[in-house]
Design an enzyme around this catalytic site. Structure first.
Site, PDB file in Angstrom:
ATOM      1  N   CYS A 336      13.570   6.596   4.046  1.00  0.00           N
ATOM      2  CA  CYS A 336      14.182   5.846   3.031  1.00  0.00           C
ATOM      3  C   CYS A 336      14.046   4.601   2.917  1.00  0.00           C
ATOM      4  CB  CYS A 336      15.925   6.389   3.210  1.00  0.00           C
ATOM      5  SG  CYS A 336      16.100   7.971   3.668  1.00  0.00           S
ATOM      6  N   ARG A 365      12.092  12.049  15.424  1.00  0.00           N
ATOM      7  CA  ARG A 365      13.517  12.080  15.701  1.00  0.00           C
ATOM      8  C   ARG A 365      13.547  12.767  17.052  1.00  0.00           C
ATOM      9  NH1 ARG A 365      15.943  14.651  10.390  1.00  0.00           N
ATOM     10  NH2 ARG A 365      15.048  13.094   8.793  1.00  0.00           N
ATOM     11  N   GLN A 383       7.752  14.967   6.463  1.00  0.00           N
ATOM     12  CA  GLN A 383       8.740  15.681   5.280  1.00  0.00           C
ATOM     13  C   GLN A 383       7.902  15.453   3.854  1.00  0.00           C
ATOM     14  OE1 GLN A 383      11.869  13.062   5.538  1.00  0.00           O
ATOM     15  NE2 GLN A 383      13.473  14.889   6.075  1.00  0.00           N
ATOM     16  N   ASP A 385       8.681  14.268   1.248  1.00  0.00           N
ATOM     17  CA  ASP A 385       9.878  13.513   0.662  1.00  0.00           C
ATOM     18  C   ASP A 385       9.736  12.814  -0.509  1.00  0.00           C
ATOM     19  OD1 ASP A 385      12.357  12.484   1.064  1.00  0.00           O
ATOM     20  OD2 ASP A 385      11.903  11.224   2.672  1.00  0.00           O
ATOM     21  N   HIS A 387      11.894   9.845  -3.226  1.00  0.00           N
ATOM     22  CA  HIS A 387      13.203   8.924  -3.645  1.00  0.00           C
ATOM     23  C   HIS A 387      13.105   8.664  -5.144  1.00  0.00           C
ATOM     24  CE1 HIS A 387      12.903   8.530   0.621  1.00  0.00           C
ATOM     25  NE2 HIS A 387      14.490   8.301   0.600  1.00  0.00           N
ATOM     26  N   LYS A 467      25.616  16.564  -2.206  1.00  0.00           N
ATOM     27  CA  LYS A 467      24.120  16.959  -2.050  1.00  0.00           C
ATOM     28  C   LYS A 467      24.067  18.641  -2.317  1.00  0.00           C
ATOM     29  CE  LYS A 467      24.393  18.309   2.530  1.00  0.00           C
ATOM     30  NZ  LYS A 467      23.680  18.572   3.876  1.00  0.00           N
ATOM     31  N   HIS A 513      17.596  11.327  -2.923  1.00  0.00           N
ATOM     32  CA  HIS A 513      16.635  11.715  -1.719  1.00  0.00           C
ATOM     33  C   HIS A 513      16.307  13.181  -2.091  1.00  0.00           C
ATOM     34  CE1 HIS A 513      18.067   8.444   0.888  1.00  0.00           C
ATOM     35  NE2 HIS A 513      19.271   8.747   0.371  1.00  0.00           N
TER      36      HIS A 513
HETATM   37 ZN   LIG Z   1      15.403   9.299   1.824  1.00  0.00          ZN
END
Ligand SMILES: [Zn+2]
Ligand SMILES: [Zn+2]
Length: 641
Positions: A336, A365, A383, A385, A387, A467, A513
């Site tokens: 992010c 992580r 990921q 991912d 945004h 979410k 996200h």
């Molecule tokens: Zn994010």
């Protein structure tokens, strides 16, 4: 304050007066004999209750039968008592710890002089069945805490003594199941006879309270069902799951390695890398069509960034840090902040919104070594991912599009279905009432617009926004968490993101996200187990293998392979001097979609004898016809070969 009479209200809204202390069983009997027969437990004023426990105040009462989802936990929890009862009969010296229900069953921990053997487990299962057949009632007692401590001392059960000791309040509840006595809040099934189908599965080493510094224990895993048929189906599924275990298939199909030198991190082997790349190419194509712009942001960012994003306060123990140039840097656990910096790098106008920035972001992580497992729990993962920066008015359309995207992707992989969960505002949250009301309404509207069936999980959203989560169902009926769409009112504030609105004012964008596959590592685990390693043709690391019958067919085989490679297929030749039957079996084990056998006949007629891994012999085909058929199947991402 005790009442003489209590008013009991049923789910249909009807109510009735009873003397105080009335039991849910009596209430069920008054509704119908059928309900009383099927009753297993109850929910009284929202709290799970034994059928035999007296109700002291006015209450709403719902009777639970095996058809109610929440009954299963009570049933499995009661089964854990039955397991402990059996273990303490077979091994009277066993000290029992705790025994919670888990996905697919339950376990119970015991301190015993030696680990359980398979023969022990058989004996325990037999004893459980014997105790179940005696239909022994579960009896609840409210006991003074001091009294309970001394009872467990007399029973020489130090773990229970410790647990009672730690419990607040003056009175605790204990349950008796025949000779077995346990400290427990309940509720339970009325008697052991409700537990009809029993299987003790395995045992493993454990520690008291899960802490390696504590006493070693042995954990017994078992499962129970309301009937034998469901148990048999479950055991078949477990067998199937074992065959499909991605760690096992990962080795057999040379997909990936995990080595002690790099705990929780994946070495992708050429076959696995081919599939991972296939997934990335696939997602890119989908995202290009939807107007996403791909970025890549650094793995290591100055600690100031993580302070600003809030990770330092809330996520520090899961992050890796590096000292360099006398400054401290953190490895990104999420993508992010990187995306926020890209957004912030230019003046943004309302005309650019929604701005969709995608990133195959590599995150790290920290996870305790004890929880690491194959590709499903790792420390390093990528990921898919993205945004999305948009206005509040655009949320609904963006979320609808994301739901469509997820539906499309899951259909392409042949998942049996998926469940959607909408998590709403938790007790402690940021943002205004208006923002939350609007955001939750937009998410619900998107779910309705896409005709999605969903479950609302009240209060389970993140503190920064509601979410939507997707749970996909794989080929053997298990569900896996995949896509997630997360609204965020927080990030734009933290990173001071804004856009120039139509009226010239500065406004904060809403941040979405979202990940569709989730992490590529986890998705690979799901996909390997879903397909049993037989990846669809378009993803298969090797799409066809040419199998010459003897050495004199090698040259023709080379020609076939070269022709197919020239058309863009992933093809190899098995030139070992083995019998063709053996080569077919090996290719079959390697889950290669197409086996092309070539001998005299094929060489003469300029054909190949086509075998498919699922359908077997498909007869002769010219290389040209085969290539066209494969091309079509790949273009359509067909799951049928
Ligand atoms: Zn994010
Ligand atoms: Zn219990």
């Amino acid at each position: 304050m005790s009442q003489d009479n209590v008013k009991i209200t049923l789910p249909d809204g009807s109510s009735r007066e009873y003397p105080a202390g009335v039991t849910p069983r009596k209430v069920a009997e008054d509704v119908s004999a059928g309900l009383a027969r099927q009753a297993i437990a109850a929910v009284v004023n929202g709290e799970p209750y034994d059928l035999s426990r007296g109700i002291a105040t006015d209450a709403s009462v719902r009777i639970l039968t095996s058809r109610d989802e929440e009954t299963l936990e009570i049933f499995r929890h009661s089964s854990a008592h039955l397991l402990a009862a059996a273990v303490t009969e077979v091994f009277p010296e066993a000290k029992y710890g705790v025994g919670p229900p888990i996905e697919g069953g339950f376990f119970y921990d015991f301190a015993v002089p030696r680990p359980f053997t398979p023969e022990d487990l058989e004996k325990i299962e037999e004893k459980m069945k014997e105790l179940a057949s005696k239909n022994i009632p579960f009896e609840r007692e409210e006991v003074e805490k001091r009294e309970a401590v001394s009872r467990f001392r007399e029973l020489d059960q130090p773990f229970k003594q410790e647990l009672v000791d730690e419990k607040g309040g003056d009175v605790v509840s204990c349950y008796r199941l025949g000779k077995f006595y346990d400290f427990c809040e309940g509720p339970h099934v009325p008697a052991s006879g409700v537990i009809k189908a029993i299987k003790v599965l395995a045992s493993s080493a454990a520690h008291w309270k899960g802490d390696e510094a504590n006493a070693p224990m042995q954990r017994i895993y078992a499962t129970t069902f309301y009937d034998q048929k469901s148990l048999a189906e479950h055991l078949t599924r477990l067998e199937e799951a074992k065959k499909r275990d991605h760690r096992k298939l990962g080795r057999e199909l040379d997909l990936f390695l995990i080595r002690p030198e790099a705990p929780g991190q994946v070495f992708w082997l050429p076959n696995g890398m081919r599939v991972v790349n296939g997934l990335v190419e696939y997602m890119r194509e989908k995202l290009d069509r939807r107007g996403y712009q791909e970025i890549k942001t650094p793995l290591i960012l100055n600690t100031d960034v993580w302070r600003r994003s809030g990770h330092l306060d809330h996520y520090r123990e899961n992050m890796y840090f590096i000292e360099s140039d006398e400054a401290e840097f953190g490895m990104k656990p999420m993508n992010c902040p990187g995306a926020a910096m890209v957004y912030e790098s230019a003046l943004r106008s309302y005309r650019e919104l929604p701005l969709r920035l995608s990133e195959f972001g590599h995150c790290h992580r920290y996870e305790r070594s004890g929880v690491l497992s194959g590709l499903t729990r790792v420390r390093s993962f990528v990921q898919d991912d993205a945004h999305i920066y948009c206005t509040e008015a655009q949320i609904e359309a963006e979320v609808s599009d994301l739901i469509h995207l997820a539906q499309e992707v899951y259909a392409d992989f042949g998942f049996l279905g998926f469940r959607i969960e909408l998590s709403t505002r938790p007790k402690s949250s940021i943002g205004t009432d208006e923002q939350w009301t609007h955001a939750e309404a937009a998410l619900e509207a998107a779910l309705k617009a896409t005709s999605s069936r969903y479950k609302v999980k009240g209060g389970e959203g993140a503190f920064y926004g509601p979410k939507i989560d997707f749970q996909v169902e794989d080929a053997i009926g298990r569900t896996h968490q995949c896509a997630t769409i997360q609204l965020d009112f927080f990030q734009a504030e933290r990173f001071d993101l804004y856009y120039a609105a139509e009226d010239g004012s500065r406004k904060r964008p809403v941040v979405l996200h979202r990940a569709i596959l989730g992490s590529l590592e986890r998705f690979m685990a799901v996909l390997i187990e879903h397909t049993g390693g037989a990846f669809p043709l378009w993803l298969a690391p090797l799409q066809a293998i040419v199998l010459p019958i003897t050495e004199k067919h090698h040259e023709y085989a080379e020609g076939v392979a070269a022709a197919l490679r020239g058309r863009g297929f992933r093809v190899t030749i098995d030139t070992r001097s083995e019998k063709v039957g053996f080569k077919i079996r090996e290719a079959q084990l390697g889950k290669v979609p197409f086996m092309l056998v070539v001998g005299d006949k094929e060489e003469e007629s300029k054909t190949v004898a086509v075998r498919n891994r699922k359908k077997g012999d498909l007869g002769p085909s010219s290389v040209e016809d085969l290539a066209s058929a494969l091309e079509r199947a790949i273009r359509e991402r067909s799951l049928v070969e």
